[in-house]
Design a protein around this motif. Structure first.
Motif, PDB file in Angstrom:
ATOM      1  N   LEU A 189       0.900  -1.286   0.048  1.00  9.58           N
ATOM      2  CA  LEU A 189      -0.072   0.125  -0.039  1.00  9.58           C
ATOM      3  C   LEU A 189       0.934   1.278   0.113  1.00  9.58           C
ATOM      4  N   VAL A 190       0.752   2.225  -0.803  1.00 11.09           N
ATOM      5  CA  VAL A 190       1.562   3.226  -1.205  1.00 11.09           C
ATOM      6  C   VAL A 190       0.805   4.209  -0.691  1.00 11.09           C
ATOM      7  N   VAL A 191       1.527   5.193   0.240  1.00 15.15           N
ATOM      8  CA  VAL A 191       1.127   6.515   0.571  1.00 15.15           C
ATOM      9  C   VAL A 191       1.805   7.764  -0.033  1.00 15.15           C
ATOM     10  N   GLY A 192       1.060   8.521  -0.985  1.00 20.94           N
ATOM     11  CA  GLY A 192       2.059   9.332  -1.579  1.00 20.94           C
ATOM     12  C   GLY A 192       1.282  10.047  -2.652  1.00 20.94           C
ATOM     13  N   GLY A 193       1.874  11.140  -3.346  1.00 13.94           N
ATOM     14  CA  GLY A 193       1.334  11.843  -4.276  1.00 13.94           C
ATOM     15  C   GLY A 193       0.971  10.952  -5.416  1.00 13.94           C
ATOM     16  N   ARG A 194       0.061  11.325  -6.485  1.00 19.31           N
ATOM     17  CA  ARG A 194      -0.110  10.564  -7.473  1.00 19.31           C
ATOM     18  C   ARG A 194       1.199  10.333  -8.345  1.00 19.31           C
ATOM     19  N   ARG A 195       2.009  11.183  -8.600  1.00 20.17           N
ATOM     20  CA  ARG A 195       3.270  11.038  -9.433  1.00 20.17           C
ATOM     21  C   ARG A 195       4.104  10.076  -8.812  1.00 20.17           C
ATOM     22  N   SER A 196       4.282  10.262  -7.450  1.00 15.18           N
ATOM     23  CA  SER A 196       5.055   9.456  -6.601  1.00 15.18           C
ATOM     24  C   SER A 196       4.626   7.887  -6.681  1.00 15.18           C
ATOM     25  N   VAL A 197       3.390   7.893  -6.697  1.00 16.95           N
ATOM     26  CA  VAL A 197       2.718   6.604  -6.642  1.00 16.95           C
ATOM     27  C   VAL A 197       2.913   5.908  -8.100  1.00 16.95           C
ATOM     28  N   LEU A 198       2.733   6.608  -9.197  1.00 12.87           N
ATOM     29  CA  LEU A 198       3.109   6.023 -10.369  1.00 12.87           C
ATOM     30  C   LEU A 198       4.503   5.765 -10.655  1.00 12.87           C
ATOM     31  N   THR A 199       5.406   6.428 -10.115  1.00 14.97           N
ATOM     32  CA  THR A 199       6.829   6.185 -10.461  1.00 14.97           C
ATOM     33  C   THR A 199       7.286   5.066  -9.596  1.00 14.97           C
ATOM     34  N   MET A 200       6.677   4.932  -8.259  1.00 17.93           N
ATOM     35  CA  MET A 200       7.137   3.619  -7.610  1.00 17.93           C
ATOM     36  C   MET A 200       6.463   2.417  -8.117  1.00 17.93           C
ATOM     37  N   THR A 201       5.101   2.643  -8.524  1.00 16.77           N
ATOM     38  CA  THR A 201       4.402   1.368  -9.115  1.00 16.77           C
ATOM     39  C   THR A 201       4.898   0.939 -10.320  1.00 16.77           C
ATOM     40  N   ARG A 202       5.577   1.779 -11.327  1.00 18.42           N
ATOM     41  CA  ARG A 202       6.167   1.129 -12.375  1.00 18.42           C
ATOM     42  C   ARG A 202       7.648   0.627 -12.117  1.00 18.42           C
ATOM     43  N   ASN A 203       8.224   1.076 -11.251  1.00 17.36           N
ATOM     44  CA  ASN A 203       9.553   0.648 -10.586  1.00 17.36           C
ATOM     45  C   ASN A 203       9.401  -0.668 -10.148  1.00 17.36           C
ATOM     46  N   PHE A 204       8.403  -0.918  -9.394  1.00 18.84           N
ATOM     47  CA  PHE A 204       8.057  -2.274  -8.766  1.00 18.84           C
ATOM     48  C   PHE A 204       7.495  -3.262  -9.853  1.00 18.84           C
ATOM     49  N   GLU A 205       6.916  -2.714 -10.840  1.00 20.28           N
ATOM     50  CA  GLU A 205       6.303  -3.756 -11.845  1.00 20.28           C
ATOM     51  C   GLU A 205       7.790  -4.166 -12.864  1.00 20.28           C
ATOM     52  N   ARG A 206       8.628  -3.076 -12.958  1.00 18.97           N
ATOM     53  CA  ARG A 206       9.734  -3.479 -13.795  1.00 18.97           C
ATOM     54  C   ARG A 206      10.791  -4.512 -13.184  1.00 18.97           C
ATOM     55  N   GLU A 207      10.884  -4.345 -11.904  1.00 16.09           N
ATOM     56  CA  GLU A 207      11.732  -5.102 -11.209  1.00 16.09           C
ATOM     57  C   GLU A 207      10.778  -6.361 -10.388  1.00 16.09           C
ATOM     58  N   SER A 208      10.257  -7.268 -11.331  1.00 13.96           N
ATOM     59  CA  SER A 208       9.297  -8.058 -10.589  1.00 13.96           C
ATOM     60  C   SER A 208      10.087  -9.121  -9.608  1.00 13.96           C
ATOM     61  N   ALA A 209      11.147  -9.259 -10.020  1.00 16.27           N
ATOM     62  CA  ALA A 209      11.970 -10.395  -9.152  1.00 16.27           C
ATOM     63  C   ALA A 209      12.169  -9.711  -7.635  1.00 16.27           C
ATOM     64  N   SER A 210      11.845  -8.509  -7.279  1.00 15.98           N
ATOM     65  CA  SER A 210      11.749  -8.042  -5.830  1.00 15.98           C
ATOM     66  C   SER A 210      10.735  -8.553  -5.464  1.00 15.98           C
ATOM     67  N   GLY A 211       9.503  -8.827  -5.852  1.00 19.27           N
ATOM     68  CA  GLY A 211       8.526  -9.447  -5.146  1.00 19.27           C
ATOM     69  C   GLY A 211       7.497  -8.378  -4.630  1.00 19.27           C
ATOM     70  N   TYR A 212       7.880  -7.132  -4.824  1.00 17.50           N
ATOM     71  CA  TYR A 212       6.730  -5.990  -4.612  1.00 17.50           C
ATOM     72  C   TYR A 212       5.513  -5.764  -5.493  1.00 17.50           C
ATOM     73  N   ARG A 213       4.362  -5.874  -4.832  1.00 20.53           N
ATOM     74  CA  ARG A 213       3.362  -5.209  -6.183  1.00 20.53           C
ATOM     75  C   ARG A 213       2.401  -4.412  -5.316  1.00 20.53           C
ATOM     76  N   VAL A 214       1.950  -3.174  -6.000  1.00 15.53           N
ATOM     77  CA  VAL A 214       1.093  -2.287  -5.213  1.00 15.53           C
ATOM     78  C   VAL A 214      -0.408  -2.839  -5.403  1.00 15.53           C
ATOM     79  N   VAL A 215      -1.057  -2.888  -4.297  1.00 12.30           N
ATOM     80  CA  VAL A 215      -2.432  -3.362  -4.484  1.00 12.30           C
ATOM     81  C   VAL A 215      -3.195  -2.278  -4.097  1.00 12.30           C
ATOM     82  N   GLY A 216      -2.739  -1.085  -3.740  1.00 12.95           N
ATOM     83  CA  GLY A 216      -3.745   0.115  -3.359  1.00 12.95           C
ATOM     84  C   GLY A 216      -2.864   1.331  -2.859  1.00 12.95           C
ATOM     85  N   VAL A 217      -3.360   2.512  -2.987  1.00 15.10           N
ATOM     86  CA  VAL A 217      -2.716   3.836  -2.642  1.00 15.10           C
ATOM     87  C   VAL A 217      -3.561   4.699  -1.762  1.00 15.10           C
TER      88      VAL A 217
END
Length: 518
Positions: A189-217
């Motif tokens: 669950l990401v707590v932050g502005g829309r721009r920060s949420v978008l950046t962090m979610t894209r990074n997590f999706e790109r580095e799928s091996a890290s095992g982090y997946r955003v399910v809510g903001v």
């Protein structure tokens, strides 16, 4: 911890740990919200992961000391008891060594959930624990004149270290395969502005091996609507309220981890209250300081006046020019040229026999501090291909200032095969021996590319260009221009020998797959 995929990215987040975690133990099982089944799911797979690591470590260590004993003393009872240390047989010595080895792995927290699957840090802890154990044994044997067979230690040490690293690698690959299927991930669950949420979610999706997946903001200042959501790469993520609705949002989305980027909106009291609110549940709190593409060794946290201040050390550009890196480049390039000589001979014959023109193509590239040098490659195009570039610019498929075409008509059939498996780049080991390139580094640019650089991109030339690099193991020609620049700058500012070795290992896999090369 967040793994930068390229394994080579390090921690960029400040995790709020419990006392048990700071003492090196696994996180204790705490009260779990029954409405959040993913909490239990994460606890199960992490517990299974750690248990499997314990089994693998025990088997590897026991096998290493057993093989060392048998290889050095044989299997007969007389041979085993002949060499004694202060009244102990070597069987007892092997048992003690194995126990101490496992204890050192535990002391260095090699199985902490904060580092498992985190790339270089996990390997570094295993290596440090092993070196320290055998270093202490060597010093004690010297001080007390212990009659410990050096051949016994010489076999156990490398065999155990290689086995431990290989065991971790194999278990990580197993988890990576499960994560590719949507299992064994940490919901966020990401707590932050829309721009920060978008950046962090894209990074997590790109580095799928890290095992982090955003399910809510939770977006500060948002007026919560039941159907409100944000879209990231086609995936809808629900907005579950503002920065003060985190606990309710957790009950709704069942996240395992809260990542806070809105530190300014929450303030000191807000973050402290959030820590207290999350204390009864099995939910981690991670604070993103807003520092990107900075490796872990450059981040040092020091509490000052009650504030956890993160000190960002300066980039180590000169480290990439040190004697150690130069020696590694020379030794690696020389060994590689000897091993691949038959492959290079076969490639040279194929190039010469199938098309007119020279075997080698000398392409002017810009190296360290902007100095040009002739980069060597096996010729993969028809002779005079450079003169046809102007006519093909309208069909350019490259990113940014790069010129690339997936179906370039100038490429010969043999050249297409050589490019797919990067065999055309093997002569660049000669450039490494001449000191013009490094084994690992930023992509060597053309003069016309450098002329189009802005001030930021020019920082790529602060170190030698590399035969391979983060760009090579992260997608090659399939990367966007911005992503290529980001990876190169990340390497330049966070260079380390451990990272170089990991990149070399991943390069073999990327080249074998042949993806992203044209």
């Amino acid at each position: 911890m967040v793994d930068g995929g390229d394994g080579v990215t390090a921690s960029r987040y400040l995790e709020v740990e419990t006392e048990a975690e700071r003492d090196g133990e696994d996180p204790p099982l705490r009260l779990v919200n029954e409405s959040s089944p993913q909490h239990n799911s994460r606890s199960r797979w992490q517990h299974c992961y750690v248990s499997r690591l314990r089994i693998v470590d025990t088997v590897v260590v026991a096998g290493a000391v057993a093989v060392a004993q048998v290889a050095r003393f044989g299997t007969t009872p007389e041979a085993v008891t002949a060499g004694t240390i202060s009244g102990f047989s070597y069987t007892m010595t092997s048992v003690m060594l194995g126990g101490l080895w496992l204890a050192m792995l535990a002391i260095h927290r090699t199985r902490s959930t904060r580092v498992i699957g985190a790339g270089a840090e996990e390997y570094r802890r295993i290596t440090t624990a092993t070196f320290q154990l055998f270093g202490v044994i060597g010093i004690l044997s010297l001080l007390f004149q212990g009659d410990l067979a050096r051949g016994y230690l010489a076999i156990a040490f490398p065999l155990g270290l290689i086995g431990l690293l290989g065991g971790r690698w194999s278990v990580r690959k197993m988890v990576a395969r499960k994560r590719a299927k949507g299992d064994c991930y940490t919901s966020v669950l990401v707590v932050g502005g829309r721009r920060s949420v978008l950046t962090m979610t894209r990074n997590f999706e790109r580095e799928s091996a890290s095992g982090y997946r955003v399910v809510g903001v939770c977006v500060p200042g948002s007026g919560y609507l039941d159907d409100e959501h944000i879209v990231v790469d086609g995936r809808e993520i629900p907005v579950l309220g503002n920065e003060y609705a985190v606990v309710d949002a957790l009950a709704e989305c069942g996240a395992d981890t809260v990542v806070v980027t809105a530190t300014e909106q929450l303030g000191h009291d807000g973050i402290r209250s959030l820590v207290w609110d999350l204390e009864p549940s099995n939910v981690d709190l991670v604070v993103a300081p807003g520092v990107v593409d900075v490796a872990g060794p450059r981040l040092v946290m020091r509490p000052v006046a009650g504030f956890p201040l993160i000190h960002v050390e300066k980039p180590r550009y000169h480290g990439a020019k040190s004697f150690g890196k130069v020696a590694f480049d020379m030794c690696f390039a020389l060994a590689a040229l000897i091993l691949i000589a038959p492959v290079m001979l076969a490639a040279a014959i194929a190039v010469k026999a199938t098309s007119r023109g020279p075997i080698l193509y000398r392409s002017e590239r810009i190296g360290l501090d902007g100095k040009p040098f002739p980069m060597l490659k096996f010729r993969t195009m028809v002779d005079g291909a450079d003169k046809q570039v102007a006519d093909l610019l309208g069909r350019n498929e490259g990113a940014g200032v790069l010129f690339k075409m997936k179906d370039d008509p100038r490429i010969t059939p043999v050249g297409k095969f050589l490019r797919k498996y990067s065999l055309d780049e093997l002569p660049q080991f000669v450039n490494v021996l001449r000191g013009e390139m490094s084994v690992v580094g930023p992509r060597p640019p053309l003069r016309r590319e450098v002329e189009a650089y802005d001030g930021t991109v020019r920082r790529r030339m602060l170190v030698k260009p590399g035969l391979t690099g983060l760009w090579q193991v992260s997608g090659r020609s399939d990367l966007s221009w911005d992503e290529t620049v980001r990876l190169d700058l990340s390497y330049v500012e966070n260079w380390s020998m451990m990272q170089d070795m990991l990149i070399v290992g991943k390069t073999v896999r990327a080249v074998t797959a042949g993806s992203g090369a044209y």
